[in-house]
Design an enzyme around this catalytic site. Sequence first.
Site, short mmCIF file in Angstrom:
data_model
loop_
_atom_site.label_atom_id
_atom_site.label_comp_id
_atom_site.label_asym_id
_atom_site.label_seq_id
_atom_site.Cartn_x
_atom_site.Cartn_y
_atom_site.Cartn_z
CG HIS A 207 84.93 44.62 55.83
ND1 HIS A 207 85.46 45.66 55.09
CD2 HIS A 207 84.29 43.83 54.93
CE1 HIS A 207 85.15 45.50 53.82
NE2 HIS A 207 84.44 44.39 53.69
C1 UD1 Z 1 80.15 41.13 53.20
C2 UD1 Z 1 80.75 40.61 51.88
C3 UD1 Z 1 82.03 41.38 51.57
C4 UD1 Z 1 81.77 42.87 51.57
C5 UD1 Z 1 81.11 43.30 52.87
C6 UD1 Z 1 80.73 44.75 52.80
C7 UD1 Z 1 80.33 38.24 51.36
C8 UD1 Z 1 80.92 36.90 51.33
N1 UD1 Z 1 81.07 39.19 51.97
O1 UD1 Z 1 81.09 40.86 54.22
O2 UD1 Z 1 82.50 41.00 50.29
O3 UD1 Z 1 83.01 43.53 51.42
O4 UD1 Z 1 79.92 42.52 53.08
O5 UD1 Z 1 80.66 45.34 54.05
O6 UD1 Z 1 79.25 38.46 50.87
N2 UD1 Z 1 76.86 41.89 60.81
C9 UD1 Z 1 76.06 42.65 61.64
N3 UD1 Z 1 75.17 43.53 61.09
C10 UD1 Z 1 75.05 43.69 59.75
C11 UD1 Z 1 75.85 42.92 58.91
C12 UD1 Z 1 76.75 42.02 59.46
O7 UD1 Z 1 76.14 42.55 62.87
O8 UD1 Z 1 74.22 44.51 59.32
C13 UD1 Z 1 77.82 40.93 61.40
C14 UD1 Z 1 77.16 39.57 61.66
O9 UD1 Z 1 77.77 39.01 62.78
C15 UD1 Z 1 77.56 38.79 60.43
C16 UD1 Z 1 78.96 39.33 60.15
O10 UD1 Z 1 78.89 40.70 60.49
O11 UD1 Z 1 77.55 37.41 60.65
C17 UD1 Z 1 79.42 39.14 58.74
O12 UD1 Z 1 78.45 39.63 57.83
P1 UD1 Z 1 78.42 39.07 56.32
O13 UD1 Z 1 77.39 39.82 55.56
O14 UD1 Z 1 78.36 37.61 56.31
O15 UD1 Z 1 79.88 39.44 55.80
P2 UD1 Z 1 80.65 40.83 55.74
O16 UD1 Z 1 81.92 40.72 56.50
O17 UD1 Z 1 79.73 41.93 56.08
N1 UDP Z 2 81.26 53.26 54.20
C1 UDP Z 2 80.36 54.00 54.96
N2 UDP Z 2 80.51 54.02 56.33
C2 UDP Z 2 81.53 53.36 56.95
C3 UDP Z 2 82.44 52.62 56.16
C4 UDP Z 2 82.27 52.57 54.79
O1 UDP Z 2 79.44 54.62 54.41
O2 UDP Z 2 81.60 53.42 58.18
C5 UDP Z 2 81.06 53.18 52.73
C6 UDP Z 2 82.23 53.62 51.89
O3 UDP Z 2 82.14 54.99 51.61
C7 UDP Z 2 82.12 52.75 50.65
C8 UDP Z 2 81.42 51.50 51.14
O4 UDP Z 2 80.88 51.82 52.42
O5 UDP Z 2 81.30 53.35 49.67
C9 UDP Z 2 82.41 50.37 51.25
O6 UDP Z 2 81.82 49.29 51.86
P1 UDP Z 2 82.63 48.13 52.55
O7 UDP Z 2 83.99 48.60 52.88
O8 UDP Z 2 81.78 47.60 53.65
O9 UDP Z 2 82.64 47.00 51.42
P2 UDP Z 2 83.57 46.66 50.17
O10 UDP Z 2 83.61 47.85 49.28
O11 UDP Z 2 84.91 46.26 50.68
O12 UDP Z 2 82.89 45.49 49.55
#
Ligand code: UD1
Ligand code: UDP
Length: 367
Positions: A207
Site C-alpha cells: 500500500h
Molecule cells: C497511511 C500512512 C502510511 C501507513 C498507512 C497504514 C501517511 C503519510 N501514510 O497510508 O505510512 O503505512 O497509513 O495503512 O500517513 N482510504 C480509505 N479508507 C480508509 C483509509 C484510506 O478508503 O479508511 C483510502 C482513501 O482513498 C485515502 C487513501 O486510501 O485517500 C490513502 O489513505 P491515507 O491515510 O492518506 O494513506 P495510507 O496509504 O493509508
Molecule cells: N493488518 C490487518 N489486516 C490487514 C492488513 C494488515 O489487521 O488486512 C495489520 C497487520 O497485522 C499489522 C498492521 O495492520 O499489524 C500493519 O498496517 P499497515 O500495513 O497498514 O501499515 P504499516 O505498518 O506499513 O504502517
Amino acid sequence: MKVCVVLGTRPEIIKMSPVIRELERRKIEYFVIHTGQHYSYNMDRVFFEDLELPEPDYKLDIGEKYHTHGSQTGEMIKGIEGILMKEKPDVVLVEGDTNSVLSGGLTAVKLHIPVGHVEAGLRSFDRRMPEEINRIVVDHISEYLFAPTEVAKENLLNEGIPEDKIYVTGNTIVDAVYQNLEIAKRKSKILDNFSLRRGEYIVITFHRAENVDDPERLKKLVGMLNMLEYPAIFPMHPHTKNRIEENGLKINNPNLIVTEPIGYLDFLLLLANAKLVLTDSGGIQEESNILHIPCLTLRDNTERPETVEVGSNIVVGVDPKNVINLANEIIVDKEKFNEMSSAPVVYGDGKSAKKMVSVLLGEKDGY
Ligand code: UD1
Ligand code: UDP
C-alpha cells in the site's frame, strides 16, 4: 499524570492498544484523540472491536474529507489544538510515522506539552518517503523517545538526540501479537472461510505511496500478482485498490484470492499460518519476525534492518521475476525456509507498553 494518546490509522490503533491497556490497568487518567485518517470500517472500527478498545474520546473527521498531505496535516493540527488546550494533558503519546503522528506531535510541542514517540529512531534513509520525514520531525520534537531496538537508539544518537531522552523498550507490536494470538486461534475462522491450508499459502499486502503512487512500480507489482503459481491471499488496502483502478490494471490469477482488508484477529491467524509473506508494510515485517514466517519486503530499502540482519526478512524490490524466483526458492528449499523461520525475535519480550508507562511515571525499576 494525564496522558493523551493520538492515533489515526490501522497500525497506530494496533500498536497503541497495549499502551491503552496498560494505562487502564494502572488506572492512569488518559484520553484518546482519533484523527479519523483511516475511517472505513475495515481500516478502523474493526480494530476497536477486535482489540476491545474503548471508544476514542475525540474523533476528528479528516481522512474522508482531506486527501493531500498538507490539507490532512493542517486540518488535524487545527482539530487537535483545541482539544489539547481544553484538556491540558501532561504528555501526548504518538506512535509511528503517519501524518496523524506528525500532527499530534507538532501540535503538542507548540503548546509546550511533552511528546512521547512510540517507535522512535526508525530510519530508511530515504527522504522521498513521507514516513521518513514524519518520523525524523517527531523524533526531534519529542521528550520521550521509545526506541524499539539498539539500532534505532543508535540512529537517534547519530542525529544528536541526547541519550537521556532515549529508552530502548522493544516494540509494542510484540505485546499486541502475544496478547491477541491465542484469542485469534480461538475465534478466527479465516482459514476455513477461504479454504486455505496451514503452511500452504502466501500472504501479500502492499500500500506504500512509493509503490502504489508510482505507475511503473504498481504495474510491476500487479504483474507479480498475476505470475504467482502458489496459493496466495491479498487483502487489498483501499489506497492500492484506488490506484489499481485508476491505472486500469487488472488482477487475474486463479491462484490468488483478493479480499478487502481484514480484521486484526483474522490477519494474525492468517499470517501465523502462512508459508511466506510478501509485503511493503512496516508492521508486517515486524510481525513476520515475531511469528517466524519468512518475509520478502517489496521495497528497495527498509527501516527495519534488524529483521534482515537476523535473517527473517529479505528486501527484494518489485521486479516480478526477482520476487517470484526468490519466493519459489524459499518454498522449495527446506534449508533456506528453516533458516528464515528460525530467526530470533528482535523487537523485545512483549512488555514494551509496561516499560513505557513506567518511564512516564518516573519509575526507575520498571524500565
Ligand atoms: C497511511 C500512512 C502510511 C501507513 C498507512 C497504514 C501517511 C503519510 N501514510 O497510508 O505510512 O503505512 O497509513 O495503512 O500517513 N482510504 C480509505 N479508507 C480508509 C483509509 C484510506 O478508503 O479508511 C483510502 C482513501 O482513498 C485515502 C487513501 O486510501 O485517500 C490513502 O489513505 P491515507 O491515510 O492518506 O494513506 P495510507 O496509504 O493509508
Ligand atoms: N493488518 C490487518 N489486516 C490487514 C492488513 C494488515 O489487521 O488486512 C495489520 C497487520 O497485522 C499489522 C498492521 O495492520 O499489524 C500493519 O498496517 P499497515 O500495513 O497498514 O501499515 P504499516 O505498518 O506499513 O504502517
